[in-house]
Design an enzyme around this catalytic site. Structure first.
Site, PDB file in Angstrom:
ATOM      1  N   CYS A 114      -1.187  13.357 -15.277  1.00 46.19           N
ATOM      2  CA  CYS A 114      -2.244  13.549 -15.720  1.00 46.19           C
ATOM      3  C   CYS A 114      -2.149  14.936 -16.749  1.00 46.19           C
ATOM      4  O   CYS A 114      -2.422  15.258 -17.659  1.00 46.19           O
ATOM      5  CB  CYS A 114      -3.647  13.284 -15.632  1.00 46.19           C
ATOM      6  SG  CYS A 114      -3.775  11.603 -14.601  1.00 46.19           S
ATOM      7  N   HIS A 248      -8.450  16.383 -20.524  1.00 51.56           N
ATOM      8  CA  HIS A 248      -7.914  15.100 -20.424  1.00 51.56           C
ATOM      9  C   HIS A 248      -9.154  14.078 -19.831  1.00 51.56           C
ATOM     10  O   HIS A 248     -10.461  14.007 -19.648  1.00 51.56           O
ATOM     11  CB  HIS A 248      -7.501  15.372 -18.828  1.00 51.56           C
ATOM     12  CG  HIS A 248      -6.827  13.784 -18.581  1.00 51.56           C
ATOM     13  ND1 HIS A 248      -6.088  13.093 -19.110  1.00 51.56           N
ATOM     14  CD2 HIS A 248      -7.449  13.574 -17.083  1.00 51.56           C
ATOM     15  CE1 HIS A 248      -6.060  12.271 -17.871  1.00 51.56           C
ATOM     16  NE2 HIS A 248      -6.598  12.430 -16.900  1.00 51.56           N
ATOM     17  N   ASN A 278      -8.288   6.056 -19.360  1.00 50.77           N
ATOM     18  CA  ASN A 278      -7.333   7.797 -18.825  1.00 50.77           C
ATOM     19  C   ASN A 278      -5.818   7.483 -19.328  1.00 50.77           C
ATOM     20  O   ASN A 278      -5.326   6.527 -18.840  1.00 50.77           O
ATOM     21  CB  ASN A 278      -7.541   7.564 -17.916  1.00 50.77           C
ATOM     22  CG  ASN A 278      -6.576   8.667 -17.156  1.00 50.77           C
ATOM     23  OD1 ASN A 278      -6.167   9.503 -18.147  1.00 50.77           O
ATOM     24  ND2 ASN A 278      -7.013   9.274 -16.100  1.00 50.77           N
TER      25      ASN A 278
END
Ligand code: ACO
Length: 321
Positions: A114, A248, A278
């Site tokens: 990520c 994020h 996500n």
């Protein structure tokens, strides 16, 4: 003379198929209410077989090139941040290069899950400032749906597929534009808290995402608030001078808690987790592109990017658009 990497253009791409929480609840033991309350997620896009990390990345890159007014032949460096490459090798960056029809240049992948886009931006920034290339394509692209265990409701509801891209260009700046600071971190002792239980060198399989959600949550809020403090100190500015934070997009609760720790009002936080879930390395450039295209992020704005992910890895960047 101050050479900096400036943001010349942004782009993004999402798979054709969008899946709501209710549609997911038809195949997994979950509910729209649970997902929205715990994560803020309402939709995610899921790649069809013909949509891959490289094709999505190339689509996002084409948009970013058009926004920058550049051709594939102008690009000297392509970095793809991904944890879901089309193949174990070659790097997806070389596949993107081929799809774009870009001639000989530097092309490689960065694997920091990520945080991958932040790692890629930091590497590109260094390479541009030291003259390795004039224009770079920095792409975050993921097809996490391919590594989800669709029987595991604690992980499969959280992720989606997509890609975001930026063109960074080395320029002799006098107006304060460009990437002003980046900070990266990793603490491998936490690698068992968020990982994929397969790989070429261990099981010989691709594997599935495994996660200790509560621990990840706790570390994410602490680490993100701390790295944001670091980059703001590096540039000698205070959090109230940030125009936009592009975090994020893992979980709305992580984003809210981090913004609160810094005293940042929600109006200055770009939020896409509700629409995309996500998307790992793609989430920051996807959100950035959206906010640039809808006119929220404008020339001259001070923008902060941040991410945390498996490893653990985490990082932040400050740029003047
Ligand atoms: N639907 C319904 N119920 C569920 C689901 C689901 N999809 N998943 C878990 N549950 C249940 C659990 O079984 C548990 O039930 P029990 O109490 O009967 O045992 C209950 O919900 C609570 O589970 P917890 O795991 O304690 O729930 P929590 O409030 O911690 O939320 C979550 C879980 C959303 C994963 C949270 O821990 C989180 O967001 N962590 C961060 C993880 C993350 O964002 N990772 C992304 C990658 S890392 C990064 O990007 C930062």
């Amino acid at each position: 003379m101050t050479v900096r990497a400036i943001l010349a253009g942004t782009g993004s791409a999402l798979p054709r198929t969008r899946v709501s929480n209710a549609e997911l609840a038809a195949r997994v033991d979950t509910s729209d209410e649970w997902i929205v309350e715990r994560t803020g997620i309402r939709f995610r896009h899921i790649a069809e077989p013909d949509e891959t990390t490289a094709t999505l990345g190339a689509d996002a890159a084409r948009q970013a090139l058009a926004a920058a007014g550049l051709e594939p032949s102008d690009i000297g460096l392509i970095i793809v941040a991904t944890a879901t490459p089309d193949n174990t090798f070659p790097a997806s960056a070389t596949k993107v290069q081929a799809l774009l029809g870009a001639p000989d240049c530097i092309a490689f992948d960065v694997a920091a899950v990520c945080s991958g886009f932040l790692y890629a931006v930091s590497v590109a920034d260094s390479m541009l400032r030291t003259g390795a290339a004039k224009h770079a394509l920095v792409i975050g692209s993921e097809t996490f749906s391919r590594i989800l265990d669709w029987e595991d409701r604690t992980t499969c509801v959280l992720f989606g597929d997509g890609a975001g891209a930026v063109v960074l260009s080395a320029e002799d700046v006098e107006d304060g534009r460009g990437i002003l600071a980046t900070r990266l971190h990793a603490e491998g002792k936490y690698c068992d808290m968020l990982y994929v239980d397969g790989g070429p060198s261990t099981t010989g399989t691709v594997g599935h995402v495994r996660m200790q959600g509560r621990e990840v949550f706790r570390h994410a809020v602490t680490n993100l608030a701390s790295v944001l403090g670091e980059v703001m100190t590096d540039v000698g500015l205070s959090p109230d001078q940030i125009d936009w934070i592009v975090p994020h997009q893992a979980n709305k609760r992580i984003i809210d808690a981090t913004a609160k720790k810094l005293g940042l009002p929600p109006e200055r936080v770009v939020l896409t987790v509700d629409q995309h879930a996500n998307t790992s390395a793609a989430s920051v450039p996807l959100a950035l592109d959206l906010a640039v295209r809808d006119g929220r992020i404008k020339r001259g704005d001070l923008v902060v990017l941040e991410a945390m992910g498996g490893g653990f890895t985490w990082g932040a960047a400050v740029l003047r658009v």
